[in-house]
Write an enzyme that holds these catalytic residues in place. Structure first.
Site, PDB file in Angstrom:
ATOM      1  N   ARG A  48     -26.052   5.690  39.091  1.00 31.27           N
ATOM      2  CA  ARG A  48     -27.485   5.634  39.405  1.00 31.27           C
ATOM      3  C   ARG A  48     -28.413   5.764  38.213  1.00 31.27           C
ATOM      4  NH1 ARG A  48     -28.893   8.084  45.094  1.00 31.27           N
ATOM      5  NH2 ARG A  48     -30.979   7.608  44.400  1.00 31.27           N
ATOM      6  N   LYS A 158      -8.961  10.351  47.079  1.00 38.92           N
ATOM      7  CA  LYS A 158      -8.996  11.215  48.252  1.00 38.92           C
ATOM      8  C   LYS A 158     -10.315  11.978  48.263  1.00 38.92           C
ATOM      9  CE  LYS A 158      -7.105  15.567  48.169  1.00 38.92           C
ATOM     10  NZ  LYS A 158      -7.866  16.566  47.446  1.00 38.92           N
ATOM     11  N   HIS A 188      -3.094  12.220  43.332  1.00 42.07           N
ATOM     12  CA  HIS A 188      -2.635  12.409  41.951  1.00 42.07           C
ATOM     13  C   HIS A 188      -1.301  13.161  41.873  1.00 42.07           C
ATOM     14  CE1 HIS A 188      -4.421  16.421  42.318  1.00 42.07           C
ATOM     15  NE2 HIS A 188      -3.761  16.773  41.243  1.00 42.07           N
ATOM     16  N   LYS A 192       2.622  12.957  39.216  1.00 39.77           N
ATOM     17  CA  LYS A 192       3.244  14.028  38.419  1.00 39.77           C
ATOM     18  C   LYS A 192       4.710  13.659  38.165  1.00 39.77           C
ATOM     19  CE  LYS A 192       0.187  17.653  40.242  1.00 39.77           C
ATOM     20  NZ  LYS A 192      -0.482  18.350  39.165  1.00 39.77           N
ATOM     21  N   GLU A 226      -2.467  28.371  44.027  1.00 37.71           N
ATOM     22  CA  GLU A 226      -3.403  28.415  42.895  1.00 37.71           C
ATOM     23  C   GLU A 226      -3.920  29.832  42.758  1.00 37.71           C
ATOM     24  OE1 GLU A 226      -5.296  23.981  42.744  1.00 37.71           O
ATOM     25  OE2 GLU A 226      -6.053  25.308  44.282  1.00 37.71           O
ATOM     26  N   ASP A 245      -7.749  19.520  52.403  1.00 36.43           N
ATOM     27  CA  ASP A 245      -7.803  19.360  50.945  1.00 36.43           C
ATOM     28  C   ASP A 245      -6.412  19.247  50.314  1.00 36.43           C
ATOM     29  OD1 ASP A 245      -9.097  19.303  48.397  1.00 36.43           O
ATOM     30  OD2 ASP A 245      -8.550  21.401  48.108  1.00 36.43           O
ATOM     31  N   HIS A 250      -1.232  16.250  49.400  1.00 38.55           N
ATOM     32  CA  HIS A 250      -0.194  16.725  48.474  1.00 38.55           C
ATOM     33  C   HIS A 250       0.992  17.344  49.233  1.00 38.55           C
ATOM     34  CE1 HIS A 250      -3.559  16.070  45.956  1.00 38.55           C
ATOM     35  NE2 HIS A 250      -4.040  17.284  45.912  1.00 38.55           N
ATOM     36  N   LYS A 340      -5.625  29.021  47.921  1.00 37.76           N
ATOM     37  CA  LYS A 340      -6.475  29.342  46.767  1.00 37.76           C
ATOM     38  C   LYS A 340      -6.403  30.844  46.544  1.00 37.76           C
ATOM     39  CE  LYS A 340      -8.517  25.250  46.408  1.00 37.76           C
ATOM     40  NZ  LYS A 340      -8.381  24.444  45.207  1.00 37.76           N
TER      41      LYS A 340
HETATM   42  C1  BG6 Z   1      -7.045  18.508  44.453  1.00 35.77           C
HETATM   43  C2  BG6 Z   1      -7.715  19.498  45.357  1.00 35.77           C
HETATM   44  O1  BG6 Z   1      -6.656  17.364  45.167  1.00 35.77           O
HETATM   45  O2  BG6 Z   1      -5.876  19.101  43.878  1.00 35.77           O
HETATM   46  C3  BG6 Z   1      -8.031  20.777  44.619  1.00 35.77           C
HETATM   47  O3  BG6 Z   1      -8.908  18.934  45.851  1.00 35.77           O
HETATM   48  C4  BG6 Z   1      -6.802  21.327  43.915  1.00 35.77           C
HETATM   49  O4  BG6 Z   1      -8.559  21.756  45.514  1.00 35.77           O
HETATM   50  C5  BG6 Z   1      -6.140  20.231  43.101  1.00 35.77           C
HETATM   51  O5  BG6 Z   1      -7.208  22.397  43.097  1.00 35.77           O
HETATM   52  C6  BG6 Z   1      -4.811  20.710  42.560  1.00 35.77           C
HETATM   53  O6  BG6 Z   1      -4.332  19.779  41.627  1.00 35.77           O
HETATM   54  P1  BG6 Z   1      -3.334  20.240  40.497  1.00 35.77           P
HETATM   55  O7  BG6 Z   1      -2.887  18.970  39.877  1.00 35.77           O
HETATM   56  O8  BG6 Z   1      -4.116  21.105  39.559  1.00 35.77           O
HETATM   57  O9  BG6 Z   1      -2.260  21.005  41.192  1.00 35.77           O
END
Ligand code: BG6
Length: 474
Positions: A48, A158, A188, A192, A226, A245, A250, A340
Site C-alpha cells: 500500500r 497459512k 513451513h 524443515k 515453545e 495455529d 504443523h 506456548k
Molecule cells: C507458526 C505459528 O506457524 O509457527 C506460530 O503461527 C509458531 O505461532 C510458529 O510460533 C513456530 O514455528 P517454528 O518454525 O519456530 O517452530
C-alpha cells in the site's frame, strides 16, 4: 544451481509485511547469492505505501541486513540483488491497482505481454487472499488465463481459511482462477530438513519399516513446545487459538508423515494420497468422547497480554490423544502436545516400542525404564536418537537405557537451507510434494472443527508459565 529453473517474475503481495521482511526477502537474497535462482528473475513487491522502486529497494536492503549475517559487509551482492526489485503501490482490494501490476509485468517481459512465468506469493493477512486472487483474474493474470504461454503459480500462506467453511470458500475462488497444480499452500514445517527426512528415514531403510506398526509400537508422542508466549500476536491469537495455529497444520502434518503408508512413488500426488488416508482414518472426536482425549490450556498471564481480552477463553495449549483407525495403527495412541510458554522449546516425535515378552533383567520395572524408542528431534537440535537397554557394567545383570544418536550438524555440518529457502526453491521448480493439497486442508479443518465444536463452552485449564501444561486423562 542443482536444477536449472526457468526465468521468472516473483510477485510478492504484502511486500512490507513482517513475513517478507524477516523471511522472504532474506531467503530470496540468499538464494540469489548462492546462485540458486535462474539467470533472469525479477521481484515485484506489491503493497500500500507509496515508496516506489527505490523505497522498496531500501526497505529490502535494511530487512536483509537485519536478518542475514554478513549482508552488511557484502554490499556488492546486496546491491546486485536489489537491482532486481521493483514495486507496485496499490490497495490490494482494488482492481485498478492490478492493471498497474500487469503493466509492470509487461514492461519487464517487453514484447511477451504478461506471458512471462509468474509466481505470486501471498504473504498477506488471510482476509486479503480472496480479493487478490479475484483481482488477478480481472487483470488477466490468473492461472487459467487463456492468452498466455508462460507458467503461473501461486503460493498461499497459512492460515488457509479459518475453518472448513472459510477454507472451502477460499478454495472456490482459488479453484476458479488457478488449476490445483498451480497452487502451493505452504506450511513451513514441511520445509524443515528433519521433517523432510521422515519419509527418507522410514522408506529408505529396511530395518525400521517392518517394525512400524501396531504389533511392535506401543505409542507415539508428538511434542511442539515453545517457551515463549504470543509476543506481539495477541490479536491474532484471540481469533485463532492454538488448535488452529499449530495443530491444524504443523501437528497434523507431522502425524501424517509418521503414520502414512509408503507412497507408490515420489510424485507429489502419491505422497498426498497417503497422507489424506491418514486424516480420514483419524477417529472423530465428538461431544461424547472429546473430554477423554483432549485437554485445552491457557498460560497464566495470557489475559494480560497486549490485545487479549481480560476474560479470554482462547487456548494456548492443547494435548490430544488421536486414534488412527486403520490396519497399521488400530489401538496405538498418538499423543500430541503443543503449546506456548511451556517448559522449553522443543519439537520432537517419540516412537516407543513394546517391551519384549519376557523381562529377564532387573530392576522389575526395567521395561518402561529402557523401552526402545526412536526420537526424531526437529528442533532445537536436528537429531534422531535410538534408545535401547544395555547391561550396566558390574556383576549384576541389570539394564540401563543408552542412546545411539545421529545429528545433522555433526554429519553434514552447517550451511543448510532454511525452510523458507527450501520451499521457495521447490515452488519455483514446480514440486508440490511439500505443500498441502486441497483435500488435506479440508480433512484437517474437519478434524479441528469437530474438536472445537465438541469443546464449545469448555474453559481452558490455566497452567503456569514454563510448565508442561495440563495432563490428558489417563
Ligand atoms: C507458526 C505459528 O506457524 O509457527 C506460530 O503461527 C509458531 O505461532 C510458529 O510460533 C513456530 O514455528 P517454528 O518454525 O519456530 O517452530
Amino acid at each position: 544451481m542443482d536444477q536449472q529453473l526457468d526465468n521468472f517474475t516473483f510477485v510478492l503481495f504484502g511486500a512490507e509485511g513482517d513475513l517478507s521482511s524477516r523471511k522472504l526477502l532474506p531467503s530470496l537474497y540468499q538464494l540469489a547469492r548462492w546462485n540458486q535462482l535462474p539467470d533472469k528473475y525479477k521481484i515485484i513487491g506489491v503493497s500500500r505505501s507509496e515508496i516506489g522502486h527505490d523505497g522498496f529497494r531500501a526497505y529490502a536492503k535494511k530487512s536483509i541486513q537485519e536478518h542475514v549475517s554478513g549482508a552488511v559487509t557484502n554490499t556488492e551482492a546486496l546491491d546486485l540483488f536489489c537491482e532486481s526489485l521493483y514495486y507496485v503501490c496499490t490497495d490490494l482490494t482494488e482492481a485498478k491497482g492490478y492493471m498497474l501490476l500487469r503493466h509492470e509485468v509487461d514492461t519487464m517481459v517487453a514484447s511477451e505481454s504478461s506471458c512471462s512465468n509468474l509466481l505470486f506469493y501471498l504473504a498477506t493477512p488471510p482476509g486479503l487472499a480472496p480479493h487478490i486472487i479475484d483481482n488477478l483474474e480481472k487483470a488477466g493474470l490468473g492461472g487459467k488465463s487463456k492468452n498466455c504461454k508462460g507458467w503461473r503459480k501461486i503460493v498461499i500462506e497459512k492460515p488457509y481459511g479459518f475453518d472448513l467453511k472459510t477454507a472451502r470458500e477460499l478454495d472456490a475462488i482459488v479453484g476458479r482462477v488457478f488449476h490445483e497444480e498451480q497452487v502451493y499452500r505452504i506450511d513451513h514445517y514441511l520445509g524443515k530438513e528433519p521433517v523432510q527426512n521422515i519419509l527418507v528415514f522410514r522408506f529408505s531403510n529396511g530395518m525400521f519399516e517392518p517394525l512400524w506398526n501396531r504389533q511392535y509400537i506401543d505409542n507415539i508422542c508428538i511434542t511442539i513446545a515453545e517457551n515463549f508466549g504470543v509476543r506481539t500476536r495477541g490479536a491474532y491469537y484471540e481469533k485463532s487459538g492454538l488448535l488452529r495455529d499449530i495443530i491444524q497444520n504443523h501437528g497434523l502434518q507431522l502425524l501424517a508423515a509418521i503414520a502414512m503408508e509408503p507412497p507408490v512413488d515420489l510424485n507429489a500426488d502419491a505422497v498426498h494420497d497417503e497422507k489424506e488416508k491418514v486424516f480420514r482414518s483419524l477417529r472423530p472426536l465428538t461431544k461424547e468422547n472429546v473430554r477423554d482425549h483432549v485437554v485445552l490450556g491457557q498460560y497464566e498471564g495470557y489475559r494480560s497480554e497486549k490485545d487479549v481480552a481480560p476474560d479470554s477463553t482462547v487456548e494456548t495449549f492443547a494435548a490430544i490423544r488421536w486414534s488412527v483407525d486403520n490396519w497399521r495403527w488400530k489401538g496405538v495412541p498418538f499423543s500430541m502436545k503443543a503449546g506456548k510458554n511451556l517448559a522449553k522449546r522443543v519439537t520432537e516425535i517419540a516412537i516407543t516400542f513394546k517391551c519384549p515378552p519376557q523381562n529377564f533383567f532387573g530392576p522389575p520395572d526395567s521395561c518402561s525404564y529402557t523401552a526402545n524408542q526412536i526420537i526424531i528431534q526437529i528442533q532445537p537440535e536436528e537429531t534422531i536418537a535410538i534408545r535401547f537397554g544395555t547391561k550396566r557394567p558390574g556383576k549384576e545383570l541389570v539394564t540401563d537405557p543408552v542412546f545411539m544418536r545421529f545429528d545433522y550438524k555433526t554429519s553434514f555440518g552447517h550451511g543448510k537451507m532454511t525452510p523458507y529457502q527450501r520451499l521457495l526453491l521447490e515452488a519455483m521448480a514446480g514440486d508440490q510434494m511439500n505443500f498441502i493439497r486441497q483435500d488435506a486442508v479440508e480433512s484437517s479443518w474437519k478434524v479441528i472443527d469437530s474438536i472445537r465444536e465438541s469443546m464449545k463452552g469448555v474453559v481452558p485449564e490455566p497452567y503456569p508459565v514454563h510448565s508442561w501444561g495440563p495432563e490428558l486423562k489417563q
